[in-house]
Write a protein that holds these residues in place. Structure first.
Motif, PDB file in Angstrom:
ATOM      1  N   GLU A   1      21.956  32.610  25.126  1.00 56.43           N
ATOM      2  CA  GLU A   1      22.320  32.074  23.815  1.00 56.43           C
ATOM      3  C   GLU A   1      22.431  30.557  23.850  1.00 56.43           C
ATOM      4  O   GLU A   1      21.913  29.865  22.976  1.00 56.43           O
ATOM      5  CB  GLU A   1      23.638  32.688  23.346  1.00 56.43           C
ATOM      6  N   ARG A   2      23.109  30.016  24.879  1.00 54.08           N
ATOM      7  CA  ARG A   2      23.242  28.565  24.986  1.00 54.08           C
ATOM      8  C   ARG A   2      21.884  27.915  25.262  1.00 54.08           C
ATOM      9  O   ARG A   2      21.562  26.852  24.712  1.00 54.08           O
ATOM     10  CB  ARG A   2      24.249  28.211  26.078  1.00 54.08           C
ATOM     11  N   CYS A   3      21.065  28.556  26.108  1.00 49.69           N
ATOM     12  CA  CYS A   3      19.743  28.004  26.414  1.00 49.69           C
ATOM     13  C   CYS A   3      18.876  27.942  25.163  1.00 49.69           C
ATOM     14  O   CYS A   3      18.152  26.962  24.946  1.00 49.69           O
ATOM     15  CB  CYS A   3      19.064  28.838  27.498  1.00 49.69           C
ATOM     16  N   ASP A   4      18.931  28.969  24.321  1.00 56.17           N
ATOM     17  CA  ASP A   4      18.179  28.967  23.065  1.00 56.17           C
ATOM     18  C   ASP A   4      18.646  27.830  22.158  1.00 56.17           C
ATOM     19  O   ASP A   4      17.838  27.139  21.517  1.00 56.17           O
ATOM     20  CB  ASP A   4      18.358  30.298  22.336  1.00 56.17           C
ATOM     21  N   GLU A   5      19.963  27.655  22.097  1.00 55.21           N
ATOM     22  CA  GLU A   5      20.541  26.606  21.248  1.00 55.21           C
ATOM     23  C   GLU A   5      20.084  25.222  21.702  1.00 55.21           C
ATOM     24  O   GLU A   5      19.666  24.395  20.894  1.00 55.21           O
ATOM     25  CB  GLU A   5      22.070  26.708  21.299  1.00 55.21           C
ATOM     26  N   VAL A   6      20.149  24.977  23.006  1.00 51.02           N
ATOM     27  CA  VAL A   6      19.777  23.664  23.543  1.00 51.02           C
ATOM     28  C   VAL A   6      18.281  23.425  23.390  1.00 51.02           C
ATOM     29  O   VAL A   6      17.845  22.318  23.044  1.00 51.02           O
ATOM     30  CB  VAL A   6      20.206  23.535  25.016  1.00 51.02           C
ATOM     31  N   ALA A   7      17.467  24.447  23.628  1.00 51.92           N
ATOM     32  CA  ALA A   7      16.015  24.294  23.483  1.00 51.92           C
ATOM     33  C   ALA A   7      15.653  23.902  22.059  1.00 51.92           C
ATOM     34  O   ALA A   7      14.786  23.035  21.843  1.00 51.92           O
ATOM     35  CB  ALA A   7      15.315  25.593  23.870  1.00 51.92           C
ATOM     36  N   SER A   8      16.318  24.505  21.088  1.00 51.42           N
ATOM     37  CA  SER A   8      16.058  24.185  19.687  1.00 51.42           C
ATOM     38  C   SER A   8      16.380  22.725  19.386  1.00 51.42           C
ATOM     39  O   SER A   8      15.628  22.030  18.687  1.00 51.42           O
ATOM     40  CB  SER A   8      16.877  25.106  18.780  1.00 51.42           C
ATOM     41  N   ILE A   9      17.488  22.233  19.931  1.00 46.44           N
ATOM     42  CA  ILE A   9      17.887  20.835  19.704  1.00 46.44           C
ATOM     43  C   ILE A   9      16.916  19.880  20.389  1.00 46.44           C
ATOM     44  O   ILE A   9      16.506  18.861  19.809  1.00 46.44           O
ATOM     45  CB  ILE A   9      19.321  20.605  20.215  1.00 46.44           C
ATOM     46  N   ILE A  10      16.534  20.199  21.622  1.00 44.95           N
ATOM     47  CA  ILE A  10      15.597  19.345  22.353  1.00 44.95           C
ATOM     48  C   ILE A  10      14.272  19.253  21.602  1.00 44.95           C
ATOM     49  O   ILE A  10      13.713  18.154  21.419  1.00 44.95           O
ATOM     50  CB  ILE A  10      15.376  19.874  23.783  1.00 44.95           C
ATOM     51  N   ASN A  11      13.743  20.383  21.163  1.00 45.41           N
ATOM     52  CA  ASN A  11      12.464  20.384  20.461  1.00 45.41           C
ATOM     53  C   ASN A  11      12.521  19.607  19.152  1.00 45.41           C
ATOM     54  O   ASN A  11      11.517  19.038  18.717  1.00 45.41           O
ATOM     55  CB  ASN A  11      12.019  21.820  20.189  1.00 45.41           C
ATOM     56  N   LYS A  12      13.682  19.577  18.542  1.00 45.97           N
ATOM     57  CA  LYS A  12      13.842  18.862  17.271  1.00 45.97           C
ATOM     58  C   LYS A  12      13.803  17.342  17.465  1.00 45.97           C
ATOM     59  O   LYS A  12      13.259  16.619  16.630  1.00 45.97           O
ATOM     60  CB  LYS A  12      15.162  19.268  16.609  1.00 45.97           C
ATOM     61  N   TYR A  13      14.355  16.865  18.588  1.00 45.96           N
ATOM     62  CA  TYR A  13      14.504  15.418  18.762  1.00 45.96           C
ATOM     63  C   TYR A  13      13.684  14.810  19.898  1.00 45.96           C
ATOM     64  O   TYR A  13      13.694  13.587  20.061  1.00 45.96           O
ATOM     65  CB  TYR A  13      15.987  15.086  18.998  1.00 45.96           C
ATOM     66  N   SER A  14      12.975  15.616  20.677  1.00 48.80           N
ATOM     67  CA  SER A  14      12.287  15.070  21.861  1.00 48.80           C
ATOM     68  C   SER A  14      11.236  14.034  21.506  1.00 48.80           C
ATOM     69  O   SER A  14      11.089  13.018  22.201  1.00 48.80           O
ATOM     70  CB  SER A  14      11.660  16.207  22.681  1.00 48.80           C
ATOM     71  N   ASP A  15      10.482  14.243  20.434  1.00 47.66           N
ATOM     72  CA  ASP A  15       9.470  13.253  20.059  1.00 47.66           C
ATOM     73  C   ASP A  15      10.098  11.934  19.610  1.00 47.66           C
ATOM     74  O   ASP A  15       9.587  10.854  19.911  1.00 47.66           O
ATOM     75  CB  ASP A  15       8.589  13.812  18.937  1.00 47.66           C
ATOM     76  N   LYS A  16      11.223  12.041  18.911  1.00 45.56           N
ATOM     77  CA  LYS A  16      11.898  10.835  18.432  1.00 45.56           C
ATOM     78  C   LYS A  16      12.296   9.932  19.594  1.00 45.56           C
ATOM     79  O   LYS A  16      12.213   8.703  19.504  1.00 45.56           O
ATOM     80  CB  LYS A  16      13.141  11.219  17.621  1.00 45.56           C
ATOM     81  N   PHE A  17      12.718  10.541  20.708  1.00 44.06           N
ATOM     82  CA  PHE A  17      13.148   9.766  21.871  1.00 44.06           C
ATOM     83  C   PHE A  17      12.085   9.744  22.972  1.00 44.06           C
ATOM     84  O   PHE A  17      12.374   9.412  24.112  1.00 44.06           O
ATOM     85  CB  PHE A  17      14.475  10.323  22.394  1.00 44.06           C
ATOM     86  N   GLU A  18      10.854  10.117  22.595  1.00 44.85           N
ATOM     87  CA  GLU A  18       9.681  10.021  23.469  1.00 44.85           C
ATOM     88  C   GLU A  18       9.832  10.814  24.768  1.00 44.85           C
ATOM     89  O   GLU A  18       9.364  10.399  25.825  1.00 44.85           O
ATOM     90  CB  GLU A  18       9.340   8.549  23.755  1.00 44.85           C
ATOM     91  N   ILE A  19      10.486  11.968  24.673  1.00 43.44           N
ATOM     92  CA  ILE A  19      10.527  12.906  25.811  1.00 43.44           C
ATOM     93  C   ILE A  19       9.347  13.846  25.591  1.00 43.44           C
ATOM     94  O   ILE A  19       9.491  14.986  25.153  1.00 43.44           O
ATOM     95  CB  ILE A  19      11.862  13.664  25.860  1.00 43.44           C
ATOM     96  N   ASN A  20       8.163  13.362  25.867  1.00 50.04           N
ATOM     97  CA  ASN A  20       6.948  14.034  25.418  1.00 50.04           C
ATOM     98  C   ASN A  20       5.910  14.253  26.517  1.00 50.04           C
ATOM     99  O   ASN A  20       4.743  14.477  26.229  1.00 50.04           O
ATOM    100  CB  ASN A  20       6.312  13.240  24.258  1.00 50.04           C
ATOM    101  N   THR A  21       6.338  14.179  27.770  1.00 52.99           N
ATOM    102  CA  THR A  21       5.456  14.487  28.892  1.00 52.99           C
ATOM    103  C   THR A  21       6.215  15.379  29.874  1.00 52.99           C
ATOM    104  O   THR A  21       7.456  15.393  29.874  1.00 52.99           O
ATOM    105  CB  THR A  21       4.997  13.211  29.627  1.00 52.99           C
ATOM    106  N   PRO A  22       5.502  16.106  30.730  1.00 53.48           N
ATOM    107  CA  PRO A  22       6.195  16.941  31.721  1.00 53.48           C
ATOM    108  C   PRO A  22       7.154  16.149  32.602  1.00 53.48           C
ATOM    109  O   PRO A  22       8.258  16.616  32.901  1.00 53.48           O
ATOM    110  CB  PRO A  22       5.050  17.547  32.538  1.00 53.48           C
ATOM    111  N   LEU A  23       6.751  14.948  33.018  1.00 49.83           N
ATOM    112  CA  LEU A  23       7.613  14.140  33.887  1.00 49.83           C
ATOM    113  C   LEU A  23       8.878  13.703  33.158  1.00 49.83           C
ATOM    114  O   LEU A  23       9.980  13.802  33.702  1.00 49.83           O
ATOM    115  CB  LEU A  23       6.845  12.916  34.384  1.00 49.83           C
ATOM    116  N   ARG A  24       8.741  13.236  31.927  1.00 52.74           N
ATOM    117  CA  ARG A  24       9.915  12.795  31.169  1.00 52.74           C
ATOM    118  C   ARG A  24      10.848  13.971  30.883  1.00 52.74           C
ATOM    119  O   ARG A  24      12.067  13.831  30.942  1.00 52.74           O
ATOM    120  CB  ARG A  24       9.478  12.131  29.863  1.00 52.74           C
ATOM    121  N   MET A  25      10.282  15.131  30.562  1.00 54.01           N
ATOM    122  CA  MET A  25      11.112  16.304  30.295  1.00 54.01           C
ATOM    123  C   MET A  25      11.848  16.735  31.563  1.00 54.01           C
ATOM    124  O   MET A  25      13.021  17.106  31.516  1.00 54.01           O
ATOM    125  CB  MET A  25      10.264  17.450  29.760  1.00 54.01           C
TER     126      MET A  25
END
Length: 218
Positions: free
Chosen positions: A125-149
């Motif tokens: 449940e927590r992993c699903d919640e965090v994944a949803s938040i990351i996917n929502k904001y990752s592009d905004k903060f340029e976490i957009n490559t395997p290395l950055r993630m």
């Protein structure tokens, strides 16, 4: 009864795939949904302390059923006990609960299942919640490559006790004072002494002692 329905409605809208209902006893009562009055609406649990997949909702002849995550085993039913206009009332509850909200498609998305593989001691449940938040904001903060993630997940994993203590006392505190005696470091390889240092960070949350309006949203 209303409490259970509102929990399911929230979890469905937030795309959660698991919810643990502790001490679940169910209930029956009257409810008005979208101007349709239901005299007897029943929330029925098939067992104690059950785990439900909010996204598994399906219509049945008596109401709406929910199953266990990754299974077709029904463990929760919302039943319309009224005989008059039963199908219309079931449809009203169905629409009220809503459906899964399409998520922003990140350049480098991550799933709750992937996070659960990385942080195996953290609930799905927590992993699903965090994944949803990351996917929502990752592009905004340029976490957009395997290395950055990879770097990002390693960092938040350490600072949040494997995603379990975000913003709580046992994890990283989002509020910082202007100066803190909070960390120590070795001066260099082989030198063997530790120096205390003061540091400062800009607070980004309202409620912090030194928050100012010009920092809002940063």
């Amino acid at each position: 009864m209303i409490y259970y329905i509102e929990l399911l409605k929230r979890d469905i809208s937030q795309n959660k795939s698991s919810h643990k209902f502790k001490n679940s006893v169910g209930a029956t009562g009257q409810l008005s949904v979208n101007n349709i009055c239901i005299d007897r609406l029943q929330v029925k649990f098939m067992g104690d302390d059950i785990e439900v997949d909010p996204q598994s909702k399906q219509k049945a002849s008596t109401g709406i059923d929910f199953s266990v995550p990754n299974s077709s085993n029904i463990v929760l039913s919302i039943n319309v006990l009224d005989e008059e206009k039963k199908l219309e009332k079931i449809d009203a509850v169905w629409k009220y609960l809503g459906g899964k909200v399409p998520e922003h498609q990140a350049t480098f998305p991550i799933t709750g299942a992937q996070l659960h593989e990385i942080f195996s001691g953290t609930s799905q449940e927590r992993c699903d919640e965090v994944a949803s938040i990351i996917n929502k904001y990752s592009d905004k903060f340029e976490i957009n490559t395997p290395l950055r993630m990879a770097h990002f997940l390693g960092q938040i994993g350490v600072e949040s006790a494997n995603l379990n203590a975000m913003g709580t006392k046992s994890g990283e505190n989002p509020c910082y004072k202007k100066t803190n005696n909070a960390w120590t470091y070795n001066s260099g390889p082989g030198q063997g002494w530790i120096a205390k240092k003061k540091w400062s960070e800009t607070p980004i949350m309202e409620g912090c002692d030194d928050f100012t309006e010009d920092l809002k949203g940063k």
